[in-house]
Design a protein around this motif. Structure first.
Motif, PDB file in Angstrom:
ATOM      1  N   MET A  53     -40.827 -10.508 -42.027  1.00 31.17           N
ATOM      2  CA  MET A  53     -40.872 -11.644 -41.108  1.00 31.17           C
ATOM      3  C   MET A  53     -41.241 -11.173 -39.711  1.00 31.17           C
ATOM      4  O   MET A  53     -40.908 -10.050 -39.306  1.00 31.17           O
ATOM      5  CB  MET A  53     -39.545 -12.418 -41.107  1.00 31.17           C
ATOM      6  N   THR A  54     -41.960 -12.031 -39.012  1.00 32.49           N
ATOM      7  CA  THR A  54     -42.326 -11.792 -37.626  1.00 32.49           C
ATOM      8  C   THR A  54     -41.616 -12.829 -36.779  1.00 32.49           C
ATOM      9  O   THR A  54     -41.752 -14.035 -37.016  1.00 32.49           O
ATOM     10  CB  THR A  54     -43.850 -11.905 -37.430  1.00 32.49           C
ATOM     11  N   ILE A  55     -40.831 -12.352 -35.810  1.00 34.70           N
ATOM     12  CA  ILE A  55     -40.030 -13.215 -34.945  1.00 34.70           C
ATOM     13  C   ILE A  55     -40.505 -13.024 -33.518  1.00 34.70           C
ATOM     14  O   ILE A  55     -40.827 -11.903 -33.110  1.00 34.70           O
ATOM     15  CB  ILE A  55     -38.533 -12.845 -35.052  1.00 34.70           C
ATOM     16  N   ARG A  56     -40.539 -14.100 -32.752  1.00 34.80           N
ATOM     17  CA  ARG A  56     -40.988 -13.997 -31.361  1.00 34.80           C
ATOM     18  C   ARG A  56     -40.040 -14.753 -30.440  1.00 34.80           C
ATOM     19  O   ARG A  56     -39.525 -15.815 -30.799  1.00 34.80           O
ATOM     20  CB  ARG A  56     -42.408 -14.553 -31.242  1.00 34.80           C
ATOM     21  N   LEU A  89     -29.353  -6.551 -38.682  1.00 31.14           N
ATOM     22  CA  LEU A  89     -29.938  -7.756 -38.106  1.00 31.14           C
ATOM     23  C   LEU A  89     -28.938  -8.892 -38.225  1.00 31.14           C
ATOM     24  O   LEU A  89     -28.353  -9.104 -39.294  1.00 31.14           O
ATOM     25  CB  LEU A  89     -31.225  -8.129 -38.847  1.00 31.14           C
ATOM     26  N   SER A  90     -28.723  -9.604 -37.124  1.00 32.37           N
ATOM     27  CA  SER A  90     -27.886 -10.801 -37.173  1.00 32.37           C
ATOM     28  C   SER A  90     -28.650 -11.973 -36.580  1.00 32.37           C
ATOM     29  O   SER A  90     -29.417 -11.814 -35.619  1.00 32.37           O
ATOM     30  CB  SER A  90     -26.569 -10.594 -36.425  1.00 32.37           C
ATOM     31  N   VAL A  91     -28.463 -13.139 -37.182  1.00 32.08           N
ATOM     32  CA  VAL A  91     -29.112 -14.376 -36.753  1.00 32.08           C
ATOM     33  C   VAL A  91     -28.017 -15.407 -36.526  1.00 32.08           C
ATOM     34  O   VAL A  91     -27.206 -15.666 -37.423  1.00 32.08           O
ATOM     35  CB  VAL A  91     -30.109 -14.890 -37.811  1.00 32.08           C
ATOM     36  N   THR A 125     -42.374  -9.493 -29.581  1.00 28.54           N
ATOM     37  CA  THR A 125     -42.334  -9.776 -31.017  1.00 28.54           C
ATOM     38  C   THR A 125     -41.462  -8.763 -31.736  1.00 28.54           C
ATOM     39  O   THR A 125     -41.446  -7.587 -31.379  1.00 28.54           O
ATOM     40  CB  THR A 125     -43.760  -9.716 -31.602  1.00 28.54           C
ATOM     41  N   MET A 126     -40.749  -9.224 -32.749  1.00 30.45           N
ATOM     42  CA  MET A 126     -39.948  -8.359 -33.601  1.00 30.45           C
ATOM     43  C   MET A 126     -40.441  -8.504 -35.043  1.00 30.45           C
ATOM     44  O   MET A 126     -40.509  -9.610 -35.576  1.00 30.45           O
ATOM     45  CB  MET A 126     -38.468  -8.752 -33.532  1.00 30.45           C
ATOM     46  N   ASN A 127     -40.818  -7.384 -35.648  1.00 26.84           N
ATOM     47  CA  ASN A 127     -41.206  -7.371 -37.058  1.00 26.84           C
ATOM     48  C   ASN A 127     -40.070  -6.755 -37.873  1.00 26.84           C
ATOM     49  O   ASN A 127     -39.564  -5.686 -37.534  1.00 26.84           O
ATOM     50  CB  ASN A 127     -42.483  -6.552 -37.262  1.00 26.84           C
ATOM     51  N   VAL A 128     -39.680  -7.447 -38.930  1.00 26.02           N
ATOM     52  CA  VAL A 128     -38.552  -7.017 -39.759  1.00 26.02           C
ATOM     53  C   VAL A 128     -38.990  -6.974 -41.212  1.00 26.02           C
ATOM     54  O   VAL A 128     -39.638  -7.907 -41.704  1.00 26.02           O
ATOM     55  CB  VAL A 128     -37.355  -7.981 -39.619  1.00 26.02           C
ATOM     56  N   VAL A 129     -38.644  -5.898 -41.906  1.00 28.73           N
ATOM     57  CA  VAL A 129     -38.860  -5.798 -43.347  1.00 28.73           C
ATOM     58  C   VAL A 129     -37.518  -5.471 -43.989  1.00 28.73           C
ATOM     59  O   VAL A 129     -36.750  -4.653 -43.475  1.00 28.73           O
ATOM     60  CB  VAL A 129     -39.887  -4.700 -43.698  1.00 28.73           C
ATOM     61  N   GLY A 130     -37.219  -6.151 -45.091  1.00 27.45           N
ATOM     62  CA  GLY A 130     -35.949  -5.915 -45.769  1.00 27.45           C
ATOM     63  C   GLY A 130     -36.075  -6.084 -47.267  1.00 27.45           C
ATOM     64  O   GLY A 130     -37.107  -6.519 -47.784  1.00 27.45           O
ATOM     65  N   LYS A 131     -35.008  -5.755 -47.966  1.00 23.43           N
ATOM     66  CA  LYS A 131     -34.983  -5.801 -49.424  1.00 23.43           C
ATOM     67  C   LYS A 131     -34.414  -7.125 -49.920  1.00 23.43           C
ATOM     68  O   LYS A 131     -33.543  -7.720 -49.281  1.00 23.43           O
ATOM     69  CB  LYS A 131     -34.138  -4.647 -49.975  1.00 23.43           C
ATOM     70  N   LEU A 132     -34.915  -7.568 -51.047  1.00 23.85           N
ATOM     71  CA  LEU A 132     -34.362  -8.715 -51.771  1.00 23.85           C
ATOM     72  C   LEU A 132     -33.680  -8.191 -53.029  1.00 23.85           C
ATOM     73  O   LEU A 132     -34.276  -7.420 -53.770  1.00 23.85           O
ATOM     74  CB  LEU A 132     -35.462  -9.700 -52.158  1.00 23.85           C
ATOM     75  N   HIS A 133     -32.455  -8.594 -53.244  1.00 22.73           N
ATOM     76  CA  HIS A 133     -31.732  -8.199 -54.451  1.00 22.73           C
ATOM     77  C   HIS A 133     -31.312  -9.469 -55.191  1.00 22.73           C
ATOM     78  O   HIS A 133     -30.641 -10.320 -54.622  1.00 22.73           O
ATOM     79  CB  HIS A 133     -30.471  -7.405 -54.110  1.00 22.73           C
ATOM     80  N   ILE A 173     -29.905  -3.640 -46.492  1.00 20.77           N
ATOM     81  CA  ILE A 173     -30.910  -4.707 -46.621  1.00 20.77           C
ATOM     82  C   ILE A 173     -32.108  -4.447 -45.707  1.00 20.77           C
ATOM     83  O   ILE A 173     -33.261  -4.493 -46.138  1.00 20.77           O
ATOM     84  CB  ILE A 173     -30.296  -6.083 -46.271  1.00 20.77           C
ATOM     85  N   ILE A 174     -31.872  -4.167 -44.433  1.00 18.87           N
ATOM     86  CA  ILE A 174     -32.951  -4.018 -43.465  1.00 18.87           C
ATOM     87  C   ILE A 174     -33.498  -2.590 -43.528  1.00 18.87           C
ATOM     88  O   ILE A 174     -32.770  -1.619 -43.340  1.00 18.87           O
ATOM     89  CB  ILE A 174     -32.467  -4.326 -42.036  1.00 18.87           C
ATOM     90  N   SER A 175     -34.792  -2.479 -43.788  1.00 18.24           N
ATOM     91  CA  SER A 175     -35.407  -1.158 -43.947  1.00 18.24           C
ATOM     92  C   SER A 175     -36.371  -0.807 -42.823  1.00 18.24           C
ATOM     93  O   SER A 175     -36.769   0.356 -42.689  1.00 18.24           O
ATOM     94  CB  SER A 175     -36.142  -1.078 -45.295  1.00 18.24           C
TER      95      SER A 175
END
Length: 206
Positions: free
Chosen positions: A121-124, A5-7, A43-51, A19-21
């Motif tokens: 996070m949910t992105i639209r 994922l890039s922003v 809509t894009m739903n993204v789940v990732g890890k926090l370290h 990171i992105i799972s």
């Protein structure tokens, strides 16, 4: 299969496969549509890890996603370009770019496992820019994704972004907290629960 994922706005955030799972894309129309609707949304739903970094417990660059979610709508910074890549067999199986993306929902969950948590996070895409969403596939993977794939092949963790790094890692299978985050995000865009059932079945195969 892995995800990146890039922003992008004034700077670029890149999150690799470490990171992105989970990524899920949904194109919706009003449920009462009887013809092609002009009120679709994607809509894009993204789940990732926090370290947490060892030693000082500081957050990774994922904190910038949290900060992005807080930006009020009247600020132009609320809209950014987001690109998700699905990596399979060393190639970019699917590449989706929202060029006018905003955050609908953001959440973080922390566990008692040392240094590990998860974000969802949910992105639209802005509704009047739906036709500007770019979808492609069968491409060579991008530079950032290449680095992440190489790091994974070497058995090492890649950077969150070019200026940040992460220490420690999570298991390859998403835990119950991650599953709950995925289900909650998908149920927002598909109240029937069908998308969540399909997604969870896919996660169980990992």
């Amino acid at each position: 299969m892995g995800f990146t994922l890039s922003v992008e706005k004034n700077d670029t955030l890149f999150f690799g496969e470490d990171i992105i799972s989970f990524i899920h894309i949904v194109l919706n129309a009003p449920s009462n549509s009887r013809a092609k609707s002009t009120n679709n949304y994607i809509t894009m739903n993204v789940v990732g890890k926090l370290h947490a970094d060892d030693g000082n417990g500081s957050n990774s660059e994922t904190i910038k996603l949290f900060q992005w979610a807080q930006i009020p709508a009247e600020n132009e910074e609320a809209y950014r370009s987001v690109t998700a890549e699905v990596i399979a067999s060393g190639k970019c199986f699917r590449k989706i770019t929202f060029n006018q993306a905003f955050v609908v929902d953001y959440s973080e969950r922390y566990t008692d496992t040392k240094g590990i948590g998860e974000f969802a996070m949910t992105i639209r895409q802005k509704i009047d820019k739906i036709d500007e969403v770019e979808v492609d596939g069968g491409l060579p993977i991008g530079d950032g994704a290449s680095a992440a794939v190489a790091a994974a092949a070497a058995g090492t963790s890649g950077d969150f972004v070019s200026t940040g790094s992460q220490a420690g890692g999570a298991g390859g299978v998403m835990n119950n907290i991650g599953r709950a985050a995925v289900t909650a995000a998908l149920n927002k865009v598909d109240p029937s629960g069908t998308a969540a059932i399909v997604a969870q079945a896919g996660l169980d195969k990992k």
